[in-house]
Design an enzyme around this catalytic site. Structure first.
Site, mmCIF file in Angstrom:
data_model
loop_
_atom_site.group_PDB
_atom_site.id
_atom_site.type_symbol
_atom_site.label_atom_id
_atom_site.label_comp_id
_atom_site.label_asym_id
_atom_site.label_seq_id
_atom_site.Cartn_x
_atom_site.Cartn_y
_atom_site.Cartn_z
ATOM 1 N N GLU A 60 72.886 3.790 8.835
ATOM 2 C CA GLU A 60 71.427 3.954 9.019
ATOM 3 C C GLU A 60 70.731 3.942 7.661
ATOM 4 O OE1 GLU A 60 71.319 6.718 13.051
ATOM 5 O OE2 GLU A 60 70.733 7.593 11.161
ATOM 6 N N ASN A 79 61.522 2.615 14.560
ATOM 7 C CA ASN A 79 62.423 3.741 14.820
ATOM 8 C C ASN A 79 63.841 3.322 14.464
ATOM 9 O OD1 ASN A 79 63.297 6.282 15.902
ATOM 10 N ND2 ASN A 79 63.966 5.224 17.762
ATOM 11 N N LEU A 107 56.933 8.977 21.861
ATOM 12 C CA LEU A 107 55.516 8.681 21.614
ATOM 13 C C LEU A 107 54.991 7.782 22.734
ATOM 14 C CD1 LEU A 107 55.801 8.196 17.777
ATOM 15 C CD2 LEU A 107 54.700 10.099 18.985
ATOM 16 N N HIS A 136 67.757 4.068 15.736
ATOM 17 C CA HIS A 136 68.493 4.651 16.868
ATOM 18 C C HIS A 136 69.994 4.521 16.592
ATOM 19 C CE1 HIS A 136 69.131 5.938 20.985
ATOM 20 N NE2 HIS A 136 70.099 5.036 21.033
HETATM 21 C C1 GRF Z 1 69.445 9.709 13.100
HETATM 22 O O1 GRF Z 1 70.787 9.726 13.515
HETATM 23 C C2 GRF Z 1 68.650 8.712 13.885
HETATM 24 O O2 GRF Z 1 69.416 7.661 14.370
HETATM 25 C C3 GRF Z 1 68.123 9.519 15.034
HETATM 26 O O3 GRF Z 1 67.882 10.809 14.491
HETATM 27 C C4 GRF Z 1 68.751 11.027 13.391
HETATM 28 C C5 GRF Z 1 67.914 11.489 12.234
HETATM 29 O O4 GRF Z 1 68.666 11.981 11.165
HETATM 30 N N1 GRF Z 1 66.936 8.884 15.580
HETATM 31 P P1 GRF Z 1 67.995 12.421 9.797
HETATM 32 O O5 GRF Z 1 66.997 13.531 10.102
HETATM 33 O O6 GRF Z 1 67.310 11.215 9.216
HETATM 34 O O7 GRF Z 1 69.118 12.898 8.959
#
Ligand code: GRF
Length: 206
Positions: free
Chosen positions: A181, A114, A100, A116
């Site tokens: 995550e 975001n 973006l 990462h």
């Molecule tokens: C994740 O691994 C994130 O770190 C990266 O893209 C992936 C997205 O996975 N930016 P999902 O679509 O949320 O399963």
């Protein structure tokens, strides 16, 4: 003290949507005080859109333009318009595979987060878990950060570490990172929204 309002979230994704699901579950279980008002994708029939439809969130595919990694000017305007119409407080990138640019970010200053899949500032860019494997590090992780114009370089909100095991493949390492995550993204949103609200509160001495 007045209770902070729950942020309205617009979630952008291109892929399977597991982070979106984790954020939704955190809201449903009361871990994250927020509301998902829109799910936007640049990929027709992406997993994230299918999940959003099933869960009853407003879900939209928006044509991203002919370029592979960015939005064209006209498309950028459309994305901005649709997000503004949703009155979202935060734009949550959850696997959105386009960079973006300033035209977009200017419209939502400090409002775009975001996730990462590395411990930033290490391994910016694509397939960060593979970069970590190739580099032979013994730990990596994931980072939630504020999106700025420089790729994967905005202020860090929250990180989690995972070990890299001797027999790891790209898939096993990515799966371990994704588990973290799902754990930290909802927490980071909650924390970041509180910080934004505290910063906006006037100082009082009464
Ligand atoms: C994740 O691994 C994130 O770190 C990266 O893209 C992936 C997205 O996975 N930016 P999902 O679509 O949320 O399963």
């Amino acid at each position: 003290m007045v209770e902070a309002k729950r942020p309205r979230l617009c979630v952008l994704g291109s892929g399977k949507g597991s982070n979106y699901l984790a954020i939704n579950e955190a809201i449903e279980t009361g871990v994250l005080h927020a509301e998902i008002v829109l799910v936007l994708s640049d990929v027709q029939n992406s997993g994230i859109l299918q999940h959003a439809q099933r869960l009853g969130h407003k879900a939209l595919y928006l044509y991203p333009g002919p370029k592979r990694t960015v939005l064209d000017k006209a498309q950028e305007l459309q994305y901005v318009d649709v997000i503004k119409q949703s009155a979202a407080d935060l734009v949550i990138l959850a696997g959105f595979m386009r960079v973006l640019k300033s035209g977009f970010l200017r419209e939502f200053p400090n409002r775009v987060l975001n996730i990462h899949p590395s411990l930033l500032p290490n391994f910016r860019g694509l397939r960060a878990w593979e970069q970590a494997l190739k580099a032979g590090v013994n730990e990596t992780g994931c980072t939630v950060h504020v999106v700025t114009e420089e790729l994967d370089a905005g202020p860090i909100v929250l990180q989690a570490t995972v070990p890299v095991l001797p027999d790891d493949t790209a898939e096993s390492l990515h799966a371990r990172i994704q588990k973290q995550e799902h754990n930290i993204y909802p927490k980071a949103i909650e924390m970041y929204w509180k910080q934004l609200n505290q910063a906006a509160e006037p100082n009082r001495c009464d």
